[in-house]
Design a protein around this motif. Structure first.
Motif, mmCIF file in Angstrom:
data_model
loop_
_atom_site.group_PDB
_atom_site.id
_atom_site.type_symbol
_atom_site.label_atom_id
_atom_site.label_comp_id
_atom_site.label_asym_id
_atom_site.label_seq_id
_atom_site.Cartn_x
_atom_site.Cartn_y
_atom_site.Cartn_z
ATOM 1 N N VAL A 1 0.837 -1.197 0.000
ATOM 2 C CA VAL A 1 0.000 0.000 0.000
ATOM 3 C C VAL A 1 0.873 1.248 0.000
ATOM 4 O O VAL A 1 0.667 2.162 -0.779
ATOM 5 N N ASP A 2 1.850 1.297 0.887
ATOM 6 C CA ASP A 2 2.854 2.351 0.888
ATOM 7 C C ASP A 2 4.111 1.799 1.549
ATOM 8 O O ASP A 2 4.207 0.604 1.816
ATOM 9 N N ASP A 3 5.079 2.671 1.807
ATOM 10 C CA ASP A 3 6.362 2.195 2.337
ATOM 11 C C ASP A 3 6.234 1.538 3.702
ATOM 12 O O ASP A 3 7.093 0.746 4.103
ATOM 13 N N ASN A 4 5.173 1.861 4.443
ATOM 14 C CA ASN A 4 5.034 1.344 5.800
ATOM 15 C C ASN A 4 3.841 0.418 5.980
ATOM 16 O O ASN A 4 3.543 0.014 7.100
ATOM 17 N N LEU A 5 3.157 0.087 4.882
ATOM 18 C CA LEU A 5 1.924 -0.678 5.022
ATOM 19 C C LEU A 5 1.758 -1.659 3.869
ATOM 20 O O LEU A 5 1.958 -1.315 2.708
ATOM 21 N N GLY A 6 1.413 -2.904 4.215
ATOM 22 C CA GLY A 6 1.153 -3.931 3.221
ATOM 23 C C GLY A 6 -0.204 -4.573 3.460
ATOM 24 O O GLY A 6 -0.781 -4.485 4.549
ATOM 25 N N LEU A 7 -0.738 -5.223 2.430
ATOM 26 C CA LEU A 7 -2.071 -5.811 2.500
ATOM 27 C C LEU A 7 -2.047 -7.235 1.966
ATOM 28 O O LEU A 7 -1.637 -7.477 0.827
ATOM 29 N N TYR A 8 -2.485 -8.194 2.793
ATOM 30 C CA TYR A 8 -2.702 -9.582 2.374
ATOM 31 C C TYR A 8 -4.190 -9.765 2.090
ATOM 32 O O TYR A 8 -5.041 -9.361 2.878
ATOM 33 N N GLN A 9 -4.498 -10.409 0.957
ATOM 34 C CA GLN A 9 -5.890 -10.645 0.578
ATOM 35 C C GLN A 9 -6.086 -12.105 0.204
ATOM 36 O O GLN A 9 -5.218 -12.718 -0.432
ATOM 37 N N ILE A 10 -7.236 -12.647 0.606
ATOM 38 C CA ILE A 10 -7.574 -14.016 0.227
ATOM 39 C C ILE A 10 -9.067 -14.081 -0.045
ATOM 40 O O ILE A 10 -9.867 -13.445 0.652
ATOM 41 N N ASP A 11 -9.451 -14.792 -1.093
ATOM 42 C CA ASP A 11 -10.856 -15.039 -1.410
ATOM 43 C C ASP A 11 -10.987 -16.516 -1.763
ATOM 44 O O ASP A 11 -10.299 -17.010 -2.663
ATOM 45 N N TYR A 12 -11.855 -17.206 -1.029
ATOM 46 C CA TYR A 12 -11.933 -18.659 -1.184
ATOM 47 C C TYR A 12 -13.383 -19.082 -1.347
ATOM 48 O O TYR A 12 -14.278 -18.618 -0.631
#
Length: 685
Positions: free
Chosen positions: A104-115
């Motif tokens: 998302v930015d230098d200090n933030l990440g996003l994990y996504q899962i759809d099952y």
């Protein structure tokens, strides 16, 4: 691999993809985008030519698509922006899982899962009822923020929701579907909040359901069903306001808005009737699909300190497809028909607001200066008018007009000065919302603008409580950084140009010298106090509201309620100068909001695409008419209880009483009193 094996392979370093800028792009959408690339893309390093382009900040790009008789696998590796994988098993008829990580930015990440569960497990017969379990989605941010999705019907798609079907006496088939999501965010969703200092944890929620009659069944090669349901969807955002920016004592923000324990909320609701009819016959060699969708919907949004929009829509969509062949040879025919109508209205709210949106300063000057100044062509058009009062002598008015679009007829194909000016103002406003900077114009055009940013601009420009949404000093900086304002001191009528000119305000940095008259310094002439400024803007605003209401609804700043942010007087010319550009900026922001609405309110849009859509919407023709009508209307402003009022050009100092000048040897001239580099006077007189 038994059938096609490797379908797509992209491998390279420092490859930029603008589609990645869309934070909501799925793996499927990105692969659809990549598959449209040419086999031998041109990497010239010119970022203005679109994708793919050279991007030093990107390490490796690996995109792999494998497909066989029993599985489809998509793998994406865009270091360090995005990593994702989607696996779909054909053997189990629709089992699929989508996993990704996005920076998302230098200090933030996003994990996504759809099952989605395998059909044999997802659909169960329990007694007299058929139960379908929902899809499961999870967004997990590296700072602990999350959103859990249990079959929420995004875009009215209840196929991913929990569903129960059965019969009620005397044998009526009924069904019900539902889904929900719930999220908690400290900062990941901060772009959804209005301007403010400090908010507590943001709660997002959504619930959707449908109930009605319907039945679906599977019988060998046949899958079919129908439904007629009442649907209801509710989504919302809730955040406590913890503190506000400290405002001066003269601030127009109510005192109770500066207290704690206030909440911001935004709730959207949809209710309506939806009918569906679908069927599929699959004989392997021949496969046929038929779908019919009918919907009647009412949608509204309730937000703090906002009017309540209500939109009614009706839509019918019919599609059919026929596929012949299998394995190595396939031929598919598609047929479709769509029709829709919509009407909208707005309920104005007066008083009783729980929250007044606090003032947020813009980061002015965040757009880097242009390497080559953009030429703006302006003409002096002398006109004669009647002075104030019934027995007043004729007066001479020194007016300026800018090269613009022709109101009637087709465009010339080249950018007019008014379009160049309007587009640059919009870019300046977008850049002023960004934290990083200064931003290069070419890079900004390749970037995306979010719907949240456009909404902030509309709030800033059309619902502001400031006297001048864009301060006069900032307007001077914009011209100094980007423009060469060329003023042609001659009559445009001589060149037959009046059919493609629009009003342009007198530049306060100029002065006027007239034979027999005291020189007029537009920046100092006829200064007005705050009460006069408010009255002036009220009259201007009343005139704006009726012009092209369908396109420019509140398109110009709503300045009827001014504040005391400016505690000093301004000249008449400065007032008109600021209001002119506030009108352009407000119209550009409001119409950009309309374009987002026309596109289904996507989260973001490429800025270059937005400018292209603005041009196709013929915005600049409407601006030409709006500005000319507004400032050539013959406005008079009251200066006392028993007078005839003061004309607009008397207020600015552009109007000269001809009775006070000699009959012969009459001359006038404009002077660039400060020798500003962005002003060019093409002729002496």
């Amino acid at each position: 691999m038994n059938e096609d094996g490797l379908k797509l392979l992209i491998l390279g370093q420092h490859i930029g993809i603008s589609q990645i800028n869309n934070q909501n792009s799925t793996i499927n959408q990105i692969f659809d985008y990549l598959e449209a690339w040419p086999d031998s893309p041109d990497f010239t390093g010119d970022t203005n030519k679109g994708d793919p382009y050279v991007e030093p900040s990107v390490s490796w790009l690996i995109a792999l698509l494998l497909e066989s008789d029993w599985i489809e696998m998509k793998v994406l590796f865009l270091d360090p922006e995005l990593y994702g994988m989607k696996i779909k098993s054909k053997l189990y008829d629709g089992v699929n899982i989508d996993i990704s990580y996005r920076k998302v930015d230098d200090n933030l990440g996003l994990y996504q899962i759809d099952y989605q569960l395998p059909p044999a497990i997802r659909r169960q017969l329990i007694g007299a009822y058929t139960v379908t379990f929902p899809n499961i989605g999870l967004e997990l941010y590296t700072n602990g923020d999350f959103q859990l999705d249990l079959g929420f019907p995004w875009n009215l798609d209840f196929s991913r929701s929990f569903q129960i079907e059965g019969y009620i006496p005397p044998g009526i088939p009924v069904l019900g579907s539902g889904g929900m999501y719930l999220g908690r965010f400290k900062e990941a969703k901060s772009d959804l909040l209005p301007p403010g200092d400090t908010y507590g944890a943001v709660l997002t929620f959504g619930f959707g359901m449908q109930v009605g009659i319907g039945k679906s069944f599977e019988l060998g090669a046949l899958k079919a069903g129908f439904s007629l349901t009442v649907v209801g969807i509710l989504e919302g955002i809730l955040a406590p306001i913890k503190s506000f920016t400290t405002h001066p004592a003269s601030s127009a923000i109510p005192a109770d808005a500066l207290m704690d324990d206030k909440y911001y909320y935004n709730v959207q609701g949809v209710v309506g009737i939806v009918g569906k009819l679908f069927g599929t016959v699959d004989f392997c060699v021949i496969k046929a699909d038929v779908n019919v969708d009918l919907s009647l919907l009412c949608q509204t949004t309730i937000e703090v300190n906002k009017s309540i929009p209500i939109e009614l829509s009706a839509n019918i969509a019919v599609s059919a497809s026929l596929q012949i062949g299998c394995r190595w040879f396939k031929c598919t025919l598609h047929f479709s028909y769509n029709a829709s109508i919509s009407e909208s209205m707005t309920i104005e709210t007066k008083g009783g607001n729980l929250l007044t949106i606090p003032y947020e300063a813009m980061k002015w000057g965040n757009l880097a200066p242009s390497n080559v100044p953009k030429k703006l062509t302006v003409y002096l058009v002398p006109v004669v008018t009647k002075g104030g009062g019934w027995e007043a002598a004729a007066s001479f008015v020194v007016t300026l007009m800018i090269e613009a679009e022709k109101i009637a007829g087709s465009s010339s194909g080249t950018l007019s000065s008014l379009q160049i000016l309007s587009e640059l103002i919009l870019l300046e406003l977008i850049a002023a919302l960004r934290v990083e900077g200064p931003l290069n114009e070419a890079e900004l055009l390749r970037d995306s603008v979010t719907l949240a940013e456009i909404n902030k601009l509309v709030c800033k420009l059309t619902e502001t409580k400031e006297q001048f949404p864009i301060p006069p000093e900032q307007l001077y900086d914009i011209f100094n950084n980007h423009f060469d304002l060329q003023i042609n001191l001659k009559s445009a009528a001589d060149d037959d140009l009046l059919d493609n000119l629009a009003f342009f305000p007198m530049v306060p940095k100029l002065s006027l010298e007239v034979t027999g008259e005291i020189p007029i310094d537009f920046e100092e002439h006829n200064k007005r106090n705050e009460t006069d400024i408010q009255k002036f803007k009220e009259q201007i605003n009343r005139m704006r509201v009726s012009y092209e209401a369908n396109l420019f609804e509140q398109g110009s700043p709503n300045l009827c309620s001014s504040s005391n942010f400016l505690e000093f007087d301004k000249s008449g010319s400065t007032i008109v100068w600021c209001d002119y550009f506030a009108g352009i900026a407000g119209s550009m922001a409001k119409i950009s909001q309309e374009i987002f609405k026309d596109q289904g309110n996507p989260d973001n849009m490429l800025i270059a695409d937005l400018l292209d859509k603005l041009q196709k919407k013929e915005v600049y023709k409407h601006l030409t008419g709006l500005l000319s009508r507004q400032f050539f209307h013959g406005l008079r402003f009251s200066t006392g209880p028993a007078d005839h009022g003061m004309g607009l050009y008397q207020l600015t100092g552009q109007q000269v009483d001809l009775s006070a000048v000699p009959d012969e040897g009459f001359e006038f001239s404009l002077e660039n009193k400060e020798n500003l580099k962005w002003i060019t006077l093409k002729e002496e007189h």
